[in-house]
Design a protein around this motif. Structure first.
Motif, short mmCIF file in Angstrom:
data_model
loop_
_atom_site.label_atom_id
_atom_site.label_comp_id
_atom_site.label_asym_id
_atom_site.label_seq_id
_atom_site.Cartn_x
_atom_site.Cartn_y
_atom_site.Cartn_z
N VAL A 12 1.58 27.57 93.28
CA VAL A 12 1.24 28.51 94.35
C VAL A 12 2.37 29.52 94.54
CG1 VAL A 12 0.85 28.74 96.84
CG2 VAL A 12 -0.37 26.97 95.55
N ASN A 13 3.60 29.04 94.56
CA ASN A 13 4.74 29.95 94.73
C ASN A 13 4.84 30.96 93.60
OD1 ASN A 13 5.48 28.73 97.13
ND2 ASN A 13 6.92 27.34 96.17
N LEU A 38 -3.79 32.90 92.20
CA LEU A 38 -3.40 32.37 93.51
C LEU A 38 -4.57 31.65 94.16
CD1 LEU A 38 -1.45 31.95 95.81
CD2 LEU A 38 -1.99 34.27 96.60
N GLU A 39 -5.74 32.24 94.13
CA GLU A 39 -6.92 31.58 94.71
C GLU A 39 -7.16 30.23 94.05
OE1 GLU A 39 -10.34 34.13 94.68
OE2 GLU A 39 -9.27 35.74 95.73
N ASP A 40 -7.04 30.17 92.73
CA ASP A 40 -7.27 28.91 92.02
C ASP A 40 -6.20 27.89 92.36
OD1 ASP A 40 -8.87 27.41 90.08
OD2 ASP A 40 -7.07 27.50 88.83
N ALA A 41 -4.94 28.32 92.41
CA ALA A 41 -3.85 27.40 92.74
C ALA A 41 -4.02 26.84 94.15
CB ALA A 41 -2.51 28.12 92.61
N LEU A 42 -4.41 27.68 95.09
CA LEU A 42 -4.63 27.22 96.46
C LEU A 42 -5.82 26.26 96.53
CD1 LEU A 42 -3.98 30.55 98.38
CD2 LEU A 42 -2.59 28.46 98.50
N ARG A 43 -6.87 26.54 95.76
CA ARG A 43 -8.04 25.67 95.74
C ARG A 43 -7.68 24.29 95.22
NH1 ARG A 43 -10.87 23.78 91.92
NH2 ARG A 43 -10.02 25.21 90.36
N VAL A 44 -6.95 24.24 94.12
CA VAL A 44 -6.55 22.96 93.53
C VAL A 44 -5.69 22.18 94.52
CG1 VAL A 44 -5.16 21.88 91.71
CG2 VAL A 44 -6.79 23.70 91.14
N ALA A 45 -4.76 22.86 95.15
CA ALA A 45 -3.90 22.19 96.13
C ALA A 45 -4.74 21.63 97.28
CB ALA A 45 -2.85 23.15 96.66
N ARG A 46 -5.60 22.45 97.82
CA ARG A 46 -6.44 22.04 98.95
C ARG A 46 -7.33 20.85 98.59
NH1 ARG A 46 -8.29 26.71 99.81
NH2 ARG A 46 -10.08 26.53 98.45
N GLU A 47 -7.98 20.92 97.42
CA GLU A 47 -8.89 19.86 97.00
C GLU A 47 -8.17 18.53 96.77
OE1 GLU A 47 -11.04 21.34 93.62
OE2 GLU A 47 -12.32 22.62 94.87
N ASN A 48 -6.87 18.60 96.56
CA ASN A 48 -6.10 17.38 96.30
C ASN A 48 -5.19 17.00 97.47
OD1 ASN A 48 -6.61 16.47 93.36
ND2 ASN A 48 -6.52 18.70 93.28
N GLY A 49 -5.43 17.61 98.61
CA GLY A 49 -4.70 17.24 99.81
C GLY A 49 -3.25 17.67 99.85
#
Length: 56
Positions: A12-13, A38-49
């Motif tokens: 994300v950074n 960025l959208e994909d990185a944020l999605r992956v982070a969100r989906e994995n808590g």
């Protein structure tokens, strides 16, 4: 999950930095690519808590 969370935050950074650089350069194509990353990185982070700090 510590290693995964750290990697997700780093992704994300990096994506945020790439987006800022593309915007500073007024490069429409690179801005679009970086925005998608960025959208994909944020999605992956969100989906994995993984909690990431909000962007500037």
């Amino acid at each position: 999950m510590g290693g995964f969370a750290a990697a997700a935050r780093e992704r994300v950074n990096r994506a945020r930095a790439a987006l800022a650089a593309a915007q500073d350069a007024a490069d429409a194509y690179e801005t679009a690519v970086a925005s998608d990353e960025l959208e994909d990185a944020l999605r992956v982070a969100r989906e994995n808590g993984v909690v990431v700090e909000s962007g500037q």
